[in-house]
Motif scaffolding. Structure first.
Motif, PDB file in Angstrom:
ATOM      1  N   LYS A   1       1.130  -1.326  -0.365  1.00 48.72           N
ATOM      2  CA  LYS A   1      -0.216   0.043  -0.216  1.00 48.72           C
ATOM      3  C   LYS A   1       0.986   0.951  -0.058  1.00 48.72           C
ATOM      4  N   GLU A   2       0.121   2.474  -0.768  1.00 45.75           N
ATOM      5  CA  GLU A   2       1.448   3.497  -0.871  1.00 45.75           C
ATOM      6  C   GLU A   2       1.828   4.348   0.905  1.00 45.75           C
ATOM      7  N   GLN A   3       3.047   4.351   0.593  1.00 46.57           N
ATOM      8  CA  GLN A   3       3.269   5.395   2.139  1.00 46.57           C
ATOM      9  C   GLN A   3       3.057   3.929   3.465  1.00 46.57           C
ATOM     10  N   ALA A   4       3.091   2.402   3.088  1.00 47.50           N
ATOM     11  CA  ALA A   4       3.634   1.369   3.672  1.00 47.50           C
ATOM     12  C   ALA A   4       4.383   1.307   3.948  1.00 47.50           C
ATOM     13  N   THR A   5       4.672   0.240   4.841  1.00 44.58           N
ATOM     14  CA  THR A   5       5.910  -0.385   5.133  1.00 44.58           C
ATOM     15  C   THR A   5       5.157  -2.175   5.015  1.00 44.58           C
ATOM     16  N   LEU A   6       5.898  -3.022   4.052  1.00 47.03           N
ATOM     17  CA  LEU A   6       5.614  -4.612   3.616  1.00 47.03           C
ATOM     18  C   LEU A   6       6.489  -4.814   4.622  1.00 47.03           C
ATOM     19  N   GLY A   7       6.482  -6.209   5.277  1.00 44.45           N
ATOM     20  CA  GLY A   7       7.486  -6.768   5.828  1.00 44.45           C
ATOM     21  C   GLY A   7       7.911  -8.216   5.256  1.00 44.45           C
ATOM     22  N   ILE A   8       8.932  -8.808   4.809  1.00 43.46           N
ATOM     23  CA  ILE A   8       8.897  -9.862   4.613  1.00 43.46           C
ATOM     24  C   ILE A   8      10.139 -10.866   5.394  1.00 43.46           C
ATOM     25  N   VAL A   9       9.277 -11.604   5.343  1.00 41.24           N
ATOM     26  CA  VAL A   9      10.305 -12.785   6.934  1.00 41.24           C
ATOM     27  C   VAL A   9      10.251 -14.340   6.251  1.00 41.24           C
ATOM     28  N   GLY A  10      11.382 -14.872   6.800  1.00 38.18           N
ATOM     29  CA  GLY A  10      11.363 -16.516   6.826  1.00 38.18           C
ATOM     30  C   GLY A  10      12.845 -16.920   6.361  1.00 38.18           C
ATOM     31  N   GLU A  11      13.223 -18.095   6.617  1.00 41.58           N
ATOM     32  CA  GLU A  11      15.105 -18.806   7.780  1.00 41.58           C
ATOM     33  C   GLU A  11      15.041 -18.102   5.864  1.00 41.58           C
TER      34      GLU A  11
ATOM     35  N   LEU B   1      15.826   5.454  11.851  1.00 36.51           N
ATOM     36  CA  LEU B   1      16.243   7.056  10.768  1.00 36.51           C
ATOM     37  C   LEU B   1      15.364   6.199   8.774  1.00 36.51           C
ATOM     38  N   PHE B   2      14.965   4.940   9.097  1.00 36.79           N
ATOM     39  CA  PHE B   2      14.038   4.324   8.146  1.00 36.79           C
ATOM     40  C   PHE B   2      13.008   5.042   8.289  1.00 36.79           C
ATOM     41  N   GLN B   3      12.703   4.956   9.706  1.00 32.90           N
ATOM     42  CA  GLN B   3      10.959   5.810  10.163  1.00 32.90           C
ATOM     43  C   GLN B   3      10.744   6.735   9.207  1.00 32.90           C
ATOM     44  N   GLU B   4      11.976   7.686   9.485  1.00 32.55           N
ATOM     45  CA  GLU B   4      11.875   9.009   9.615  1.00 32.55           C
ATOM     46  C   GLU B   4      11.189   9.370   8.110  1.00 32.55           C
ATOM     47  N   LEU B   5      12.358   8.875   7.229  1.00 31.18           N
ATOM     48  CA  LEU B   5      12.304   9.234   5.778  1.00 31.18           C
ATOM     49  C   LEU B   5      11.188   8.904   5.123  1.00 31.18           C
ATOM     50  N   LYS B   6      10.643   7.911   5.811  1.00 28.52           N
ATOM     51  CA  LYS B   6       9.705   6.880   5.254  1.00 28.52           C
ATOM     52  C   LYS B   6       8.261   8.171   5.214  1.00 28.52           C
ATOM     53  N   LYS B   7       8.692   9.086   6.411  1.00 24.28           N
ATOM     54  CA  LYS B   7       7.486  10.072   7.025  1.00 24.28           C
ATOM     55  C   LYS B   7       7.840  11.213   5.841  1.00 24.28           C
ATOM     56  N   GLU B   8       9.039  11.592   5.936  1.00 23.69           N
ATOM     57  CA  GLU B   8       9.771  12.689   5.743  1.00 23.69           C
ATOM     58  C   GLU B   8       9.240  13.093   3.368  1.00 23.69           C
ATOM     59  N   PHE B   9       9.542  11.517   3.231  1.00 20.74           N
ATOM     60  CA  PHE B   9       9.427  11.943   1.815  1.00 20.74           C
ATOM     61  C   PHE B   9       8.769  11.220   0.910  1.00 20.74           C
ATOM     62  N   SER B  10       7.990  10.858   1.692  1.00 19.65           N
ATOM     63  CA  SER B  10       6.273   9.727   1.463  1.00 19.65           C
ATOM     64  C   SER B  10       6.927   8.807   1.058  1.00 19.65           C
ATOM     65  N   LEU B  11       7.793   7.480   1.008  1.00 16.23           N
ATOM     66  CA  LEU B  11       7.761   6.561   1.271  1.00 16.23           C
ATOM     67  C   LEU B  11       7.067   5.234   0.907  1.00 16.23           C
ATOM     68  N   SER B  12       6.807   3.864   0.288  1.00 13.26           N
ATOM     69  CA  SER B  12       6.823   3.270   0.931  1.00 13.26           C
ATOM     70  C   SER B  12       7.511   2.523   0.793  1.00 13.26           C
ATOM     71  N   LEU B  13       7.969   1.093   1.584  1.00 15.06           N
ATOM     72  CA  LEU B  13       8.978   0.353   2.048  1.00 15.06           C
ATOM     73  C   LEU B  13       8.548  -1.002   1.825  1.00 15.06           C
ATOM     74  N   ILE B  14       9.088  -2.370   1.689  1.00  8.28           N
ATOM     75  CA  ILE B  14       9.707  -3.552   1.105  1.00  8.28           C
ATOM     76  C   ILE B  14      10.746  -3.371   2.261  1.00  8.28           C
ATOM     77  N   PHE B  15      10.361  -4.058   3.264  1.00 12.11           N
ATOM     78  CA  PHE B  15      11.264  -4.284   4.277  1.00 12.11           C
ATOM     79  C   PHE B  15      11.962  -5.750   4.459  1.00 12.11           C
ATOM     80  N   ILE B  16      12.999  -6.497   4.390  1.00  8.75           N
ATOM     81  CA  ILE B  16      12.912  -7.690   4.222  1.00  8.75           C
ATOM     82  C   ILE B  16      14.092  -7.708   5.263  1.00  8.75           C
ATOM     83  N   SER B  17      13.904  -9.436   5.792  1.00 13.71           N
ATOM     84  CA  SER B  17      14.583  -9.184   7.312  1.00 13.71           C
ATOM     85  C   SER B  17      14.660 -10.458   8.228  1.00 13.71           C
ATOM     86  N   HIS B  18      15.876 -11.347   8.555  1.00 11.95           N
ATOM     87  CA  HIS B  18      15.874 -12.600   9.143  1.00 11.95           C
ATOM     88  C   HIS B  18      14.716 -12.193  10.266  1.00 11.95           C
ATOM     89  N   ASP B  19      15.363 -11.028  11.081  1.00 11.77           N
ATOM     90  CA  ASP B  19      15.213 -10.632  11.800  1.00 11.77           C
ATOM     91  C   ASP B  19      13.537 -10.238  12.621  1.00 11.77           C
TER      92      ASP B  19
END
Ligand SMILES: Nc1ncnc2c1ncn2[C@@H]1O[C@H](COP(=O)(O)OP(=O)(O)OP(=O)(O)O)[C@@H](O)[C@H]1O
Ligand SMILES: [Mg+2]
Length: 329
Positions: free
Chosen positions: A38-48, A194-212
């Motif tokens: 979704k626009e200006q949202a963050t999609l997290g992708i997780v898995g081994e 910082l990612f959270q702040e930049l997302k707001k400031e620049f109206s970003l949509s994020l895909i955030f991939i992590s093991h964590d």
């Protein structure tokens, strides 16, 4: 909010070469994966490790070619684009990689690392440097760092440079692939903020991939859980974390040792049994060989994608509906 990006039934296999370069099989790295951001949202992708997260990111970025499926950016399939239309979309989707040591050019000053992609796009040198300075400031690097070289920066500072470099083309979407995994925990927390702040400031949509798992929970509005190239569960982060349905997601979350960012990585599998070879994934549900709730049905057809609640789905026969009833065994 509208979807800014959608993946539709994306698949990718890699040929595996054996003796004398002969193809000895294929790895099903991503299989029939669909998602929406979704626009200006963050999609997290997780898995081994090896479940296909980076392959999916590279397919979206068109760094590699899909075998099947679509990637729709604002409703248009970008996998068919060529020429200037492709160049335009390329600027809109940028990526930050895991390793800030290899992803920035050690021979260029910090400012020129950030200005480089602008030069490549025909922006005059001084104008590009001015813009680069603006983004270095936006990621929290002092002006005095501009003429330094990457070797004099810490890991966290280098990752800030990599983020500035991703932002300088004014993207709408940033894909962060294990962007904090190589950093110390305290630095991780700063870069996530910082990612959270930049997302707001620049109206970003994020895909955030992590093991964590904790990093993904902290960052995401929506979460997609992958296992051996397939999506097993996806939905609003709050739902997934408070009420996981797929036995794989449940097993992963049971293994979270603490709620501190950085504590729970999936490098060492928390799940019983061996991860099957991606060259020969199990029939039916790919998790069935390790699933504590396995039934005879699981080896048959691919598990259905069952809607648990609005927007929350799990691909598991346990929740298959017969008429309006859920089947719970
Ligand atoms: N270029 C390639 N050639 C052959 N196999 C590949 C290639 N790239 C990825 N794979 C295989 O595809 C599967 C998915 O890999 P991928 O790197 O996408 O996983 P990942 O979820 O990002 O893992 P990690 O968490 O370790 O980064 C793995 O089995 C991997 O070995
Ligand atoms: Mg990866």
């Amino acid at each position: 909010m509208e979807n800014i990006l959608e993946g539709v039934n994306i698949s990718k296999s890699f040929p595996i070469k054996g003796f004398l370069g002969k193809t000895k099989g294929t790895v099903s790295a991503v299989h029939d994966v669909s998602f929406s951001l979704k626009e200006q949202a963050t999609l997290g992708i997780v898995g081994e490790s090896g479940c296909g997260k980076s392959t999916l990111a590279r397919l979206i970025m068109r760094l590699i070619q899909t075998d099947e499926g679509k990637v729709n950016y604002r409703g248009e399939n970008i996998l068919n684009l060529t020429g200037s239309k492709l160049q335009d979309v390329r600027k809109k989707i940028q990526m930050v990689f895991q390793n800030p040591y290899s992803s920035i050019n050690p021979k260029l000053s910090i400012i020129d690392n950030v200005a480089f992609s602008l030069w490549e796009n025909g922006v005059p040198k001084e104008e590009a440097r001015k813009k680069a300075l603006y983004y270095l400031d936006a990621v929290g690097l002092p002006k005095s760092y501009a003429l330094r070289f990457p070797s004099s920066l810490s890991g966290g500072q280098r990752q800030r440079v990599a983020i500035a470099r991703a932002l300088v083309l004014e993207p709408e979407i940033v894909i962060a692939d294990e962007a904090v995994s190589a950093l110390d925990k305290s630095v991780q927390a700063q870069v996530l903020k910082l990612f959270q702040e930049l997302k707001k400031e620049f109206s970003l949509s994020l895909i955030f991939i992590s093991h964590d798992l904790n990093v993904v929970e902290y960052m995401s509005d929506e979460v997609m859980v992958m296992y051996l190239g397939k999506v097993v569960e996806k939905g609003p982060a709050v739902q997934i974390y408070s009420n996981p349905h797929h036995p794989y997601t449940q097993a992963l979350f049971n293994s979270i040792p603490s709620m501190e960012v950085g504590e729970s990585t999936l490098n060492n599998s928390p799940i019983n049994g061996e991860l099957p070879s991606p060259m020969n994934p199990p029939s039916g549900c790919r998790f069935r060989t390790r699933c504590p709730l396995v039934t005879e049905k699981c080896a048959g057809d691919l598990p259905p994608n069952v809607e648990i609640s609005p927007g929350h789905t799990a691909a598991c026969v346990l929740y298959e509906r017969v008429g309006n009833e859920k089947v719970l065994s």
